[in-house]
Design a protein around this motif. Structure first.
Motif, short mmCIF file in Angstrom:
data_model
loop_
_atom_site.label_atom_id
_atom_site.label_comp_id
_atom_site.label_asym_id
_atom_site.label_seq_id
_atom_site.Cartn_x
_atom_site.Cartn_y
_atom_site.Cartn_z
N ARG A 1 -47.86 29.32 -11.59
CA ARG A 1 -47.39 27.94 -11.52
C ARG A 1 -48.38 27.03 -10.82
NH1 ARG A 1 -41.56 25.56 -9.48
NH2 ARG A 1 -42.24 23.38 -9.30
N GLU A 2 -48.86 27.43 -9.65
CA GLU A 2 -49.77 26.57 -8.89
C GLU A 2 -51.06 26.32 -9.66
OE1 GLU A 2 -50.45 27.96 -4.97
OE2 GLU A 2 -48.34 27.77 -4.34
N SER A 3 -51.55 27.32 -10.35
CA SER A 3 -52.78 27.17 -11.13
C SER A 3 -52.61 26.15 -12.23
CB SER A 3 -53.19 28.52 -11.72
OG SER A 3 -54.31 28.39 -12.57
N VAL A 4 -51.48 26.19 -12.93
CA VAL A 4 -51.24 25.25 -14.03
C VAL A 4 -51.01 23.84 -13.49
CG1 VAL A 4 -49.66 24.67 -15.91
CG2 VAL A 4 -50.42 27.03 -15.59
N GLU A 5 -50.29 23.73 -12.38
CA GLU A 5 -50.09 22.41 -11.77
C GLU A 5 -51.43 21.84 -11.30
OE1 GLU A 5 -45.54 22.61 -9.99
OE2 GLU A 5 -47.19 23.40 -8.78
N ASN A 6 -52.28 22.69 -10.73
CA ASN A 6 -53.60 22.23 -10.29
C ASN A 6 -54.44 21.78 -11.48
OD1 ASN A 6 -55.97 22.14 -8.30
ND2 ASN A 6 -56.73 23.59 -9.83
N GLU A 7 -54.35 22.49 -12.60
CA GLU A 7 -55.09 22.10 -13.79
C GLU A 7 -54.72 20.69 -14.24
OE1 GLU A 7 -56.17 23.87 -18.20
OE2 GLU A 7 -54.51 24.72 -17.08
N CYS A 8 -53.41 20.40 -14.25
CA CYS A 8 -52.97 19.07 -14.64
C CYS A 8 -53.46 18.02 -13.65
CB CYS A 8 -51.44 19.04 -14.74
SG CYS A 8 -50.77 17.49 -15.38
N ASN A 9 -53.39 18.34 -12.35
CA ASN A 9 -53.86 17.41 -11.32
C ASN A 9 -55.35 17.10 -11.49
OD1 ASN A 9 -55.19 17.30 -8.30
ND2 ASN A 9 -53.28 16.15 -8.42
N ILE A 10 -56.14 18.15 -11.74
CA ILE A 10 -57.58 17.96 -11.93
C ILE A 10 -57.84 17.07 -13.15
CG2 ILE A 10 -59.69 19.13 -12.67
CD1 ILE A 10 -59.26 19.52 -9.75
N LEU A 11 -57.16 17.33 -14.25
CA LEU A 11 -57.37 16.55 -15.47
C LEU A 11 -56.97 15.09 -15.26
CD1 LEU A 11 -56.20 19.05 -18.22
CD2 LEU A 11 -58.54 18.36 -17.68
N GLN A 12 -55.94 14.84 -14.47
CA GLN A 12 -55.54 13.45 -14.22
C GLN A 12 -56.53 12.75 -13.31
OE1 GLN A 12 -51.38 13.78 -13.06
NE2 GLN A 12 -50.73 13.72 -15.21
N ARG A 13 -57.18 13.48 -12.41
CA ARG A 13 -58.27 12.90 -11.63
C ARG A 13 -59.46 12.52 -12.53
NH1 ARG A 13 -58.59 13.92 -5.92
NH2 ARG A 13 -56.79 15.06 -5.13
N LEU A 14 -59.58 13.23 -13.65
CA LEU A 14 -60.68 13.00 -14.59
C LEU A 14 -60.26 12.09 -15.75
CD1 LEU A 14 -62.08 16.65 -14.82
CD2 LEU A 14 -63.01 14.75 -13.48
N GLU A 15 -59.16 11.37 -15.58
CA GLU A 15 -58.57 10.62 -16.68
C GLU A 15 -59.57 9.70 -17.39
OE1 GLU A 15 -54.85 7.55 -17.55
OE2 GLU A 15 -55.26 8.24 -15.51
N ASN A 16 -60.42 9.02 -16.63
CA ASN A 16 -61.35 8.07 -17.23
C ASN A 16 -62.75 8.62 -17.43
OD1 ASN A 16 -59.45 5.88 -17.37
ND2 ASN A 16 -59.64 5.70 -15.14
N VAL A 17 -62.91 9.91 -17.21
CA VAL A 17 -64.21 10.54 -17.47
C VAL A 17 -64.31 10.80 -18.97
CG1 VAL A 17 -65.63 12.58 -17.09
CG2 VAL A 17 -64.34 11.58 -15.20
N PRO A 18 -65.41 10.38 -19.59
CA PRO A 18 -65.50 10.54 -21.05
C PRO A 18 -65.61 12.00 -21.46
CG PRO A 18 -67.60 9.78 -20.15
CD PRO A 18 -66.60 9.72 -19.03
N HIS A 19 -65.06 12.28 -22.64
CA HIS A 19 -65.23 13.58 -23.31
C HIS A 19 -64.50 14.72 -22.60
CE1 HIS A 19 -68.32 10.96 -24.81
NE2 HIS A 19 -69.07 11.11 -23.72
N VAL A 20 -63.40 14.41 -21.90
CA VAL A 20 -62.60 15.42 -21.21
C VAL A 20 -61.17 15.32 -21.72
CG1 VAL A 20 -61.66 16.15 -18.98
CG2 VAL A 20 -64.04 15.43 -19.15
N GLU A 21 -60.53 16.47 -21.95
CA GLU A 21 -59.13 16.47 -22.35
C GLU A 21 -58.26 15.83 -21.27
OE1 GLU A 21 -57.81 20.48 -22.78
OE2 GLU A 21 -58.39 21.05 -20.75
N GLN A 22 -57.05 15.43 -21.63
CA GLN A 22 -56.15 14.76 -20.70
C GLN A 22 -54.87 15.57 -20.52
OE1 GLN A 22 -55.40 10.56 -21.44
NE2 GLN A 22 -57.19 10.47 -22.77
N CYS A 23 -54.34 15.53 -19.30
CA CYS A 23 -53.00 16.04 -19.04
C CYS A 23 -52.08 14.84 -18.96
CB CYS A 23 -52.95 16.84 -17.73
SG CYS A 23 -51.33 17.58 -17.41
N LEU A 24 -51.12 14.78 -19.88
CA LEU A 24 -50.23 13.63 -19.99
C LEU A 24 -48.96 13.85 -19.18
CD1 LEU A 24 -50.53 12.95 -23.83
CD2 LEU A 24 -51.73 11.78 -21.97
N GLY A 25 -48.48 12.77 -18.55
CA GLY A 25 -47.25 12.87 -17.79
C GLY A 25 -47.42 13.70 -16.54
N ARG A 26 -46.42 14.47 -16.24
CA ARG A 26 -46.42 15.30 -15.04
C ARG A 26 -45.90 16.69 -15.43
NH1 ARG A 26 -42.40 11.56 -15.06
NH2 ARG A 26 -40.23 12.31 -15.09
#
Length: 357
Positions: free
Chosen positions: A177-202
């Motif tokens: 669980r913590e690993s997947v939650e961290n993955e979403c958090n990291i992707l949202q920190r990278l939201e405006n970085v080009p060419h990176v997938e996005q984690c939508l919502g929460r």
């Protein structure tokens, strides 16, 4: 066919260049295929984590099907997987995402009903140590691509294509669980970085077992080539000329964007269009957020990350890479975005020592 955005699990349609070793076995499942064995392997990051991978026969890439107990008329889909059971309501309700008038999906902090979307027609894409991933459609009448749809009229097959109807849902196991939650958090920190997938919502709680979560990731890249030659992980395989220059440029832009936000990963996973060089970076399960001043561990991680990015660039294109990097350095390594900070001198030193003559 679908290239789903998690390299922690099976990567349909993505045939990696054999010269690069990745975390898990790179596998291509067949429609309805049964796994011939279960492979348990170290993920290659020297951190002792192991992942279980279902080994499928090599073939045309599509997704698996739910168990026979979840026929079309029933209210649930169910999969019994090596690491656990996954089931969904028909449809799956996912909070924190809204559908815009143009059909695009966006994150939403609102608790209103407009921020809860219904997802339909799940297709199993793969499972690994951190969870299981499924392709869903936001359109109940949308027909997901399958192994029989290889006509050039359906898609070009050689361009990276984000189908707005599609979204990937990753369901964690209890231990991850913590690993997947961290993955979403990291992707949202990278939201405006080009060419990176996005984690939508929460992260949404998984309704059938306490302690598990679900995250939503976009885009889902599709390719309908029958010989699987539309997407690669190697710049060498990209068409020469401007497409290769595009791939190099995207790698440099993504590297600088991540470093601006103090994020690195030691398992760089690109999906690159052979025809255009358009690139999407995926799989941030092992990504880390560092703070400044750098610890010795984070400094080593940044060096390793930069080394991984350099390894993507063939020697024949190293001059192109330096050209784009110098442009970023001259630009001050920050676009002025509130989420960005100029790179510390130590990070600039790392870049210059590795990429600049």
């Amino acid at each position: 066919f679908v290239v789903f955005p998690f390299a922690d699990v099976i990567l349909p349609l993505l045939l990696f260049d054999n010269s690069r070793q990745h975390a898990d076995h790179q596998l291509v499942p067949q429609f309805g295929a049964q796994p011939s064995s279960i492979i348990v392997a170290n993920n290659g990051n020297n951190n002792g984590i192991t992942t279980a991978t279902r080994l499928y026969p090599t073939g045309v890439a599509t997704a698996g099907t739910p168990s026979s107990s979840s026929a079309a008329g029933n209210s649930q889909y169910t999969w019994n997987l090596p690491n656990g059971k996954v089931q969904f309501e028909r449809p799956l309700s996912f909070a924190g995402i809204k559908i815009m008038p143009n059909g695009e999906l966006e994150s939403s902090d609102s608790s209103s009903s407009s921020s809860i979307i219904s997802l339909w027609n799940p297709i199993f894409l793969g499972s690994g140590g951190s969870g299981a991933v499924f392709l869903f459609s936001t359109n109940p009448n949308y027909s997901q691509p399958d192994s029989k749809d290889t006509s050039s009229s359906s898609q070009t097959g050689k361009e990276m294509d984000n189908d707005q109807n599609n979204i990937a849902i990753k369901v964690s196991w209890k231990r991850s669980r913590e690993s997947v939650e961290n993955e979403c958090n990291i992707l949202q920190r990278l939201e405006n970085v080009p060419h990176v997938e996005q984690c939508l919502g929460r992260p949404n709680p998984y309704p059938y077992e306490e302690g598990r979560v679900m995250i939503a990731v976009s885009p889902v890249i599709s390719s309908s080539t029958s010989n699987n030659d539309g997407i690669t992980s190697s710049v060498t395989n990209v068409n020469p000329g401007q497409p290769q220059r595009n791939a190099v440029k995207h790698a440099v832009e993504t590297m600088i964007g991540m470093l601006n936000r103090g994020i690195y990963t030691l398992d760089v996973q690109p999906l690159i269009s052979i025809e255009t060089g358009d690139t999407l970076f995926i799989d941030f399960t092992e990504a880390k957020h560092c703070s400044y001043p750098l610890s010795s561990l984070d400094e080593s991680g940044l060096v390793g990350f930069c080394s991984e990015m350099i390894a993507l660039i063939p020697d024949s294109l190293s001059g192109v890479a330096r050209e784009y990097l110098m442009a970023e350095l001259d630009h001050g390594l920050s676009s002025g975005n509130d989420n960005e900070t100029p790179l510390p001198e130590k990070v600039v030193d790392i870049l210059e020592s590795m990429w600049v003559d």
